[in-house]
Every structure is written in structure tokens, then in C-alpha cells.
Motif scaffolding. Structure first.
Motif, short mmCIF file in Angstrom:
data_model
loop_
_atom_site.label_atom_id
_atom_site.label_comp_id
_atom_site.label_asym_id
_atom_site.label_seq_id
_atom_site.Cartn_x
_atom_site.Cartn_y
_atom_site.Cartn_z
N LYS A 31 4.22 0.27 2.35
CA LYS A 31 4.09 -0.82 3.33
C LYS A 31 3.24 -1.91 2.71
O LYS A 31 2.25 -1.63 2.05
CB LYS A 31 3.36 -0.35 4.59
CG LYS A 31 4.14 0.50 5.54
CD LYS A 31 3.30 0.78 6.76
CE LYS A 31 4.02 1.63 7.76
NZ LYS A 31 3.18 1.96 8.91
N GLY A 32 3.63 -3.14 2.92
CA GLY A 32 2.81 -4.25 2.45
C GLY A 32 3.00 -4.54 0.98
O GLY A 32 4.11 -4.56 0.47
N LEU A 44 8.04 -4.20 1.97
CA LEU A 44 7.38 -4.47 0.70
C LEU A 44 7.26 -5.98 0.59
O LEU A 44 8.24 -6.69 0.44
CB LEU A 44 8.19 -3.91 -0.47
CG LEU A 44 7.60 -4.05 -1.86
CD1 LEU A 44 6.23 -3.37 -1.95
CD2 LEU A 44 8.52 -3.45 -2.91
N ASN A 45 6.01 -6.46 0.73
CA ASN A 45 5.77 -7.89 0.73
C ASN A 45 5.57 -8.46 -0.66
O ASN A 45 5.34 -9.65 -0.81
CB ASN A 45 4.55 -8.22 1.59
CG ASN A 45 4.77 -7.84 3.04
OD1 ASN A 45 5.89 -7.79 3.50
ND2 ASN A 45 3.71 -7.53 3.74
N MET A 76 0.83 -1.17 0.00
CA MET A 76 0.00 0.00 0.00
C MET A 76 0.89 1.25 0.00
O MET A 76 1.85 1.33 0.74
CB MET A 76 -0.89 0.01 1.23
CG MET A 76 -1.65 1.31 1.35
SD MET A 76 -2.38 1.58 2.96
CE MET A 76 -3.98 0.90 2.67
N PHE A 77 0.56 2.19 -0.86
CA PHE A 77 1.26 3.46 -0.94
C PHE A 77 0.44 4.50 -0.18
O PHE A 77 -0.77 4.61 -0.38
CB PHE A 77 1.38 3.96 -2.38
CG PHE A 77 2.35 3.21 -3.24
CD1 PHE A 77 2.86 1.97 -2.88
CD2 PHE A 77 2.76 3.74 -4.44
CE1 PHE A 77 3.76 1.29 -3.69
CE2 PHE A 77 3.65 3.08 -5.26
CZ PHE A 77 4.15 1.85 -4.89
N THR A 78 1.11 5.29 0.65
CA THR A 78 0.48 6.42 1.32
C THR A 78 1.28 7.65 0.96
O THR A 78 2.49 7.70 1.20
CB THR A 78 0.47 6.23 2.84
OG1 THR A 78 -0.19 4.99 3.15
CG2 THR A 78 -0.25 7.38 3.53
N ILE A 79 0.61 8.64 0.37
CA ILE A 79 1.29 9.90 0.04
C ILE A 79 1.32 10.76 1.29
O ILE A 79 0.28 11.01 1.90
CB ILE A 79 0.61 10.59 -1.15
CG1 ILE A 79 0.73 9.70 -2.38
CG2 ILE A 79 1.24 11.96 -1.39
CD1 ILE A 79 -0.01 10.16 -3.60
N LEU A 80 2.51 11.18 1.66
CA LEU A 80 2.72 11.97 2.87
C LEU A 80 2.96 13.43 2.52
O LEU A 80 3.34 13.75 1.38
CB LEU A 80 3.94 11.42 3.63
CG LEU A 80 3.89 9.95 4.03
CD1 LEU A 80 5.22 9.53 4.65
CD2 LEU A 80 2.75 9.69 4.99
N PRO A 81 2.77 14.33 3.48
CA PRO A 81 3.06 15.75 3.22
C PRO A 81 4.54 15.94 2.89
O PRO A 81 5.41 15.25 3.43
CB PRO A 81 2.72 16.43 4.56
CG PRO A 81 1.86 15.46 5.30
CD PRO A 81 2.24 14.10 4.83
#
Length: 118
Positions: free
Chosen positions: A18-19, A52-53, A1-6
Motif C-alpha cells: 500500500k502506498g 502503489l503510489n 509500505m510493505f506489510t508481511i502477512l501470515p
């Protein structure tokens, strides 16, 4: 899963990985790029790779499609991770035209940001 951060730099996208990387992640990233940058704008990416799974088949295909579509826009790509295996794809990235790739350990985040601004 990608999470875009500030990001504290308007030309740098910060993403946490992650994942499992999926096709939805690739599309989400492409939509973010389209929203934030014009077609000719260059941008950098800092990827915090926690774990990264794997990559789904759709993730691989859609990721390659996004990379091909945005290739001329990529400038620098920093991978921040304590995972040793990350260094291998980064070495390959050094041979790709038009993009600079570096790997930094978690404790080197400030060094990664300085490298982005060089």
C-alpha cells in the motif's frame, strides 16, 4: 509500505503493498527472507497490491539489490490486484529466467494459492 502477512504455507511469503515502496521496505523483506529461508531454499511470493503510489529512488535501488541477491531463490510470484496496470509488469516477468509470474484479481485469491501449490 510493505506489510508481511501470515502465510499458511511455509514456502510462501505473503506481502501487502500500500502506498509508496521504499528502501526500508526492500530491506525489511530481505531481512525476513534471511530469517526464514536458507540461502539455497526456494520460496514463493504472493503480493496483495492494494495501491502503489510510486517507488522511491532508494526503494528502486535497494529492491533491485534484493532481487539480484535472492534471484535464484524465487520460484513463483503471484500478484493479486484489481489494478489493470499490474498486468504490464507481469508480462515482462514472464520473460525472466527461473521465475513464474501470474496476476490474479482480488476475487481469485483461492486460485492464486492453488497455482502456488502446482
Amino acid at each position: 509500505m510493505f506489510t508481511i502477512l501470515p502465510s499458511h504455507d511455509s514456502s510462501t511469503i505473503v506481502v501487502e503493498i500500500k502506498g509508496e515502496a521504499t528502501g526500508r521496505d526492500a530491506l525489511h523483506l530481505d531481512e525476513y527472507i534471511e530469517k526464514c529461508f536458507n540461502e539455497d531454499d526456494k520460496f514463493n511470493v504472493i503480493a496483495y497490491i492494494k495501491e502503489l503510489n510510486g517507488i522511491t529512488q532508494q526503494g528502486l535501488l535497494k529492491g533491485m539489490k534484493v532481487d539480484a541477491k535472492r534471484w535464484k531463490q524465487f520460484n513463483k510470484f503471484a500478484m493479486i490486484s484489481n489494478k489493470d496496470w499490474i498486468k504490464t509488469p507481469a508480462k515482462v516477468g514472464k520473460y525472466l529466467p527461473g521465475i513464474q509470474v501470474e496476476v490474479f484479481e482480488d476475487r481469485e485469491q483461492e486460485k492464486a494459492w492453488k497455482w502456488m501449490k502446482q
